[in-house]
Design an enzyme around this catalytic site. Structure first.
Site, PDB file in Angstrom:
ATOM      1  N   ARG A  75       0.813  -1.163   0.137  1.00  8.68           N
ATOM      2  CA  ARG A  75      -0.114  -0.002  -0.144  1.00  8.68           C
ATOM      3  C   ARG A  75       0.869   1.293  -0.111  1.00  8.68           C
ATOM      4  O   ARG A  75       0.419   2.272  -0.713  1.00  8.68           O
ATOM      5  CB  ARG A  75      -0.763   0.086   1.157  1.00  8.68           C
ATOM      6  CG  ARG A  75      -2.187  -1.159   1.070  1.00  8.68           C
ATOM      7  CD  ARG A  75      -2.998  -1.065   1.778  1.00  8.68           C
ATOM      8  NE  ARG A  75      -3.760   0.270   2.100  1.00  8.68           N
ATOM      9  CZ  ARG A  75      -4.264   0.776   3.181  1.00  8.68           C
ATOM     10  NH1 ARG A  75      -3.916   0.504   4.403  1.00  8.68           N
ATOM     11  NH2 ARG A  75      -4.929   1.799   3.030  1.00  8.68           N
ATOM     12  N   GLN A 106     -10.204  10.604   6.696  1.00  2.45           N
ATOM     13  CA  GLN A 106     -10.098   9.251   7.135  1.00  2.45           C
ATOM     14  C   GLN A 106      -9.080   8.691   6.511  1.00  2.45           C
ATOM     15  O   GLN A 106      -8.552   7.510   6.763  1.00  2.45           O
ATOM     16  CB  GLN A 106     -11.162   8.477   6.913  1.00  2.45           C
ATOM     17  CG  GLN A 106     -12.449   8.963   7.402  1.00  2.45           C
ATOM     18  CD  GLN A 106     -13.909   8.416   7.061  1.00  2.45           C
ATOM     19  OE1 GLN A 106     -14.048   7.107   7.548  1.00  2.45           O
ATOM     20  NE2 GLN A 106     -14.230   9.066   6.186  1.00  2.45           N
ATOM     21  N   ASN A 107      -8.394   9.428   5.134  1.00  2.00           N
ATOM     22  CA  ASN A 107      -7.454   8.776   4.398  1.00  2.00           C
ATOM     23  C   ASN A 107      -6.023   8.963   5.429  1.00  2.00           C
ATOM     24  O   ASN A 107      -5.819   9.800   5.974  1.00  2.00           O
ATOM     25  CB  ASN A 107      -7.407   9.466   3.296  1.00  2.00           C
ATOM     26  CG  ASN A 107      -8.543   9.175   2.403  1.00  2.00           C
ATOM     27  OD1 ASN A 107      -9.540   8.496   2.802  1.00  2.00           O
ATOM     28  ND2 ASN A 107      -8.949   9.891   1.277  1.00  2.00           N
ATOM     29  N   VAL A 108      -5.236   8.094   5.046  1.00  2.00           N
ATOM     30  CA  VAL A 108      -3.754   7.707   5.455  1.00  2.00           C
ATOM     31  C   VAL A 108      -2.579   8.022   4.415  1.00  2.00           C
ATOM     32  O   VAL A 108      -1.630   7.741   4.661  1.00  2.00           O
ATOM     33  CB  VAL A 108      -3.511   6.489   6.369  1.00  2.00           C
ATOM     34  CG1 VAL A 108      -4.696   6.294   7.228  1.00  2.00           C
ATOM     35  CG2 VAL A 108      -4.053   5.452   5.171  1.00  2.00           C
ATOM     36  N   ASP A 109      -3.109   8.736   3.260  1.00  2.00           N
ATOM     37  CA  ASP A 109      -2.298   8.625   2.207  1.00  2.00           C
ATOM     38  C   ASP A 109      -1.507   9.884   1.801  1.00  2.00           C
ATOM     39  O   ASP A 109      -0.607   9.826   1.008  1.00  2.00           O
ATOM     40  CB  ASP A 109      -2.992   8.388   0.720  1.00  2.00           C
ATOM     41  CG  ASP A 109      -4.150   9.029   0.523  1.00  2.00           C
ATOM     42  OD1 ASP A 109      -4.396  10.137   1.027  1.00  2.00           O
ATOM     43  OD2 ASP A 109      -5.008   8.451  -0.132  1.00  2.00           O
ATOM     44  N   HIS A 124      -7.141   8.933  11.014  1.00  2.00           N
ATOM     45  CA  HIS A 124      -6.617   7.768  11.092  1.00  2.00           C
ATOM     46  C   HIS A 124      -5.150   7.608  10.843  1.00  2.00           C
ATOM     47  O   HIS A 124      -4.699   6.352  10.665  1.00  2.00           O
ATOM     48  CB  HIS A 124      -7.387   7.006  10.143  1.00  2.00           C
ATOM     49  CG  HIS A 124      -8.767   6.629  10.432  1.00  2.00           C
ATOM     50  ND1 HIS A 124      -9.917   6.488   9.337  1.00  2.00           N
ATOM     51  CD2 HIS A 124      -9.568   7.095  11.353  1.00  2.00           C
ATOM     52  CE1 HIS A 124     -11.072   6.413  10.194  1.00  2.00           C
ATOM     53  NE2 HIS A 124     -11.036   6.923  11.199  1.00  2.00           N
ATOM     54  N   CYS A 152      12.025  -1.064  16.360  1.00  2.00           N
ATOM     55  CA  CYS A 152      12.269   0.315  17.170  1.00  2.00           C
ATOM     56  C   CYS A 152      13.598   0.716  17.695  1.00  2.00           C
ATOM     57  O   CYS A 152      14.142  -0.073  18.033  1.00  2.00           O
ATOM     58  CB  CYS A 152      11.202   0.299  18.470  1.00  2.00           C
ATOM     59  SG  CYS A 152      11.366   1.992  19.563  1.00  2.00           S
ATOM     60  N   GLY A 192     -16.723  11.110  -0.650  1.00  2.00           N
ATOM     61  CA  GLY A 192     -16.199   9.856  -0.710  1.00  2.00           C
ATOM     62  C   GLY A 192     -15.968   8.963   0.352  1.00  2.00           C
ATOM     63  O   GLY A 192     -14.790   8.174   0.450  1.00  2.00           O
ATOM     64  N   ALA A 236     -15.587  12.365  -6.999  1.00  2.00           N
ATOM     65  CA  ALA A 236     -15.250  13.708  -6.493  1.00  2.00           C
ATOM     66  C   ALA A 236     -14.378  14.369  -7.320  1.00  2.00           C
ATOM     67  O   ALA A 236     -14.327  15.589  -7.434  1.00  2.00           O
ATOM     68  CB  ALA A 236     -14.206  13.242  -5.330  1.00  2.00           C
TER      69      ALA A 236
HETATM   70  P1  NAD Z   1     -14.907   3.101   2.172  1.00  2.00           P
HETATM   71  O1  NAD Z   1     -13.962   2.240   1.388  1.00  2.00           O
HETATM   72  O2  NAD Z   1     -15.717   2.531   3.136  1.00  2.00           O
HETATM   73  O3  NAD Z   1     -16.014   3.743   1.061  1.00  2.00           O
HETATM   74  C1  NAD Z   1     -15.498   4.536  -0.007  1.00  2.00           C
HETATM   75  C2  NAD Z   1     -16.657   5.253  -0.498  1.00  2.00           C
HETATM   76  O4  NAD Z   1     -16.126   6.175  -1.584  1.00  2.00           O
HETATM   77  C3  NAD Z   1     -17.832   4.597  -1.072  1.00  2.00           C
HETATM   78  O5  NAD Z   1     -19.061   5.192  -0.376  1.00  2.00           O
HETATM   79  C4  NAD Z   1     -17.886   4.943  -2.428  1.00  2.00           C
HETATM   80  O6  NAD Z   1     -18.910   4.912  -3.160  1.00  2.00           O
HETATM   81  C5  NAD Z   1     -17.080   5.980  -2.574  1.00  2.00           C
HETATM   82  N1  NAD Z   1     -16.624   6.432  -3.838  1.00  2.00           N
HETATM   83  C6  NAD Z   1     -15.616   5.350  -4.746  1.00  2.00           C
HETATM   84  N2  NAD Z   1     -15.143   6.236  -5.629  1.00  2.00           N
HETATM   85  C7  NAD Z   1     -15.586   7.275  -5.602  1.00  2.00           C
HETATM   86  C8  NAD Z   1     -15.101   8.474  -6.251  1.00  2.00           C
HETATM   87  N3  NAD Z   1     -14.388   8.709  -7.130  1.00  2.00           N
HETATM   88  N4  NAD Z   1     -15.595   9.844  -5.481  1.00  2.00           N
HETATM   89  C9  NAD Z   1     -16.222  10.014  -4.744  1.00  2.00           C
HETATM   90  N5  NAD Z   1     -16.557   8.875  -3.938  1.00  2.00           N
HETATM   91  C10 NAD Z   1     -16.528   7.559  -4.243  1.00  2.00           C
HETATM   92  O7  NAD Z   1     -14.009   4.320   2.886  1.00  2.00           O
HETATM   93  P2  NAD Z   1     -14.039   5.304   4.028  1.00  2.00           P
HETATM   94  O8  NAD Z   1     -15.364   5.488   4.178  1.00  2.00           O
HETATM   95  O9  NAD Z   1     -12.916   6.124   3.895  1.00  2.00           O
HETATM   96  O10 NAD Z   1     -13.303   4.003   5.157  1.00  2.00           O
HETATM   97  C11 NAD Z   1     -12.667   2.845   5.143  1.00  2.00           C
HETATM   98  C12 NAD Z   1     -11.408   2.976   5.913  1.00  2.00           C
HETATM   99  O11 NAD Z   1     -10.424   2.738   5.233  1.00  2.00           O
HETATM  100  C13 NAD Z   1     -11.184   4.538   6.532  1.00  2.00           C
HETATM  101  O12 NAD Z   1     -11.053   4.527   7.704  1.00  2.00           O
HETATM  102  C14 NAD Z   1      -9.708   4.872   5.831  1.00  2.00           C
HETATM  103  O13 NAD Z   1      -8.964   5.215   6.982  1.00  2.00           O
HETATM  104  C15 NAD Z   1      -9.124   3.510   5.197  1.00  2.00           C
HETATM  105  N6  NAD Z   1      -8.650   3.906   3.906  1.00  2.00           N
HETATM  106  C16 NAD Z   1      -7.900   4.678   3.360  1.00  2.00           C
HETATM  107  C17 NAD Z   1      -7.250   4.682   2.179  1.00  2.00           C
HETATM  108  C18 NAD Z   1      -6.677   6.032   1.779  1.00  2.00           C
HETATM  109  O14 NAD Z   1      -5.844   6.588   2.645  1.00  2.00           O
HETATM  110  N7  NAD Z   1      -6.635   6.384   0.553  1.00  2.00           N
HETATM  111  C19 NAD Z   1      -7.753   3.666   1.252  1.00  2.00           C
HETATM  112  C20 NAD Z   1      -8.411   2.654   1.784  1.00  2.00           C
HETATM  113  C21 NAD Z   1      -9.035   2.606   2.842  1.00  2.00           C
END
Ligand code: NAD
Length: 249
Positions: A75, A106-109, A124, A152, A192, A236
């Site tokens: 990842r 909520q993204n960690v990226d 997160h 560590c 998203g 988005a």
């Molecule tokens: P989720 O996977 O539960 O839901 C993703 C949502 O995004 C869905 O409702 C979907 O319909 C919507 N979606 C998909 N493509 C889209 C687009 N192009 N534009 C707008 N919306 C779109 O994700 P969540 O609600 O963030 O929760 C899952 C957990 O996973 C979070 O806690 C997060 O920390 C973690 N996570 C983070 C990443 C990252 O940092 N990129 C990636 C995967 C999971």
């Protein structure tokens, strides 16, 4: 009220133009168009047979730290190879116009910061950082050793990614700042996110409780949709530039 991706309601344009304080919550959907998969999308390649809900947990790490680290290495590679998309960029632009602006993710990226967002609350954590599994030592990107799992540098215990796993508590101060932003804004955008993962999923409801208008941007319906004043059905990366362009373009 519904709207197609390119049909931004005029009343929303006016509301956003006059907003003094905006809070935004993003989820993994905003990064999907950068090639970072959401958890609810099937994983690809080697990882297709694993459920992320079984990897992103303290139990998985206790059981098999090597497997969990290999998944995180994959990842991290995805995130390093990804670039912010037009959705991330539109939010960075929005921040430049609104007097008080908070982006809760909520993204960690780290893609919001790479797009230029300044005031970001990472609910997160961040996948590129590591932390000691025993004590409060944080390692910045690139500081880990190359062992799997890395250890560590101070106490020798296993390092883990500096993210909040399913079943873990969020840092209290971070959470309080996010709830305060939801309470004190005059417009709340939920972008998203499936609105299923707590406590983040409660943030728009905190805003609604204070009679703040909520806008949802998602191609699919979520539990928030019936409560949102505006549900913008679309990606988005298309909806956000259209919205920001309609207000400031
Ligand atoms: P989720 O996977 O539960 O839901 C993703 C949502 O995004 C869905 O409702 C979907 O319909 C919507 N979606 C998909 N493509 C889209 C687009 N192009 N534009 C707008 N919306 C779109 O994700 P969540 O609600 O963030 O929760 C899952 C957990 O996973 C979070 O806690 C997060 O920390 C973690 N996570 C983070 C990443 C990252 O940092 N990129 C990636 C995967 C999971």
């Amino acid at each position: 009220m519904g709207a197609p991706a390119d049909g931004i309601p005029a009343s929303l344009v006016e509301t956003l133009r006059h907003a003094q304080s905006v809070a935004v919550l993003t989820g993994s959907g905003i990064s999907a168009e950068s090639g970072v998969p959401t958890f609810r999308n099937a994983q690809t390649g080697l990882w297709a047979r694993y459920d992320p809900m079984d990897l992103a947990t303290p139990e998985a790490f206790a059981r098999d730290p090597r497997l969990v680290w290999e998944w995180y290495a994959w990842r991290r590679g995805l995130v390093e190879g990804a670039a912010p998309n037009s959705g991330h960029e539109a939010l960075a632009e929005l921040e430049r116009h609104v007097p008080e602006f908070v982006l809760i993710t909520q993204n960690v990226d780290g893609l919001h910061q790479r797009a230029g967002s300044q005031r970001v609350i990472e609910l997160h954590g961040n996948i590129m950082r590591s932390k000691c599994s025993l004590e409060a030592v944080i390692l910045e990107p690139g500081e880990d050793d190359t062992d799997v799992p890395p250890s560590c540098p101070r106490c020798g215990a296993s390092l883990r990614p500096d993210v909040v796993w399913f079943g873990e508590m969020l840092p209290q101060e971070t959470l309080e700042a996010a709830f305060e932003a939801a309470r004190s804004c005059d417009l709340f955008l939920s972008i998203g996110t499936s609105s299923l993962v707590q406590p983040a999923a409660s943030l728009p409801f905190e805003a609604l409780h204070g009679r703040v208008a909520v806008v949802e941007v998602n191609p699919d319906e979520t539990p928030l949709t019936p409560h949102a004043e505006y549900a913008l059905r679309g990606r988005a990366g298309e909806v956000l530039p259209a919205l920001v362009g309609a207000v400031y373009g």
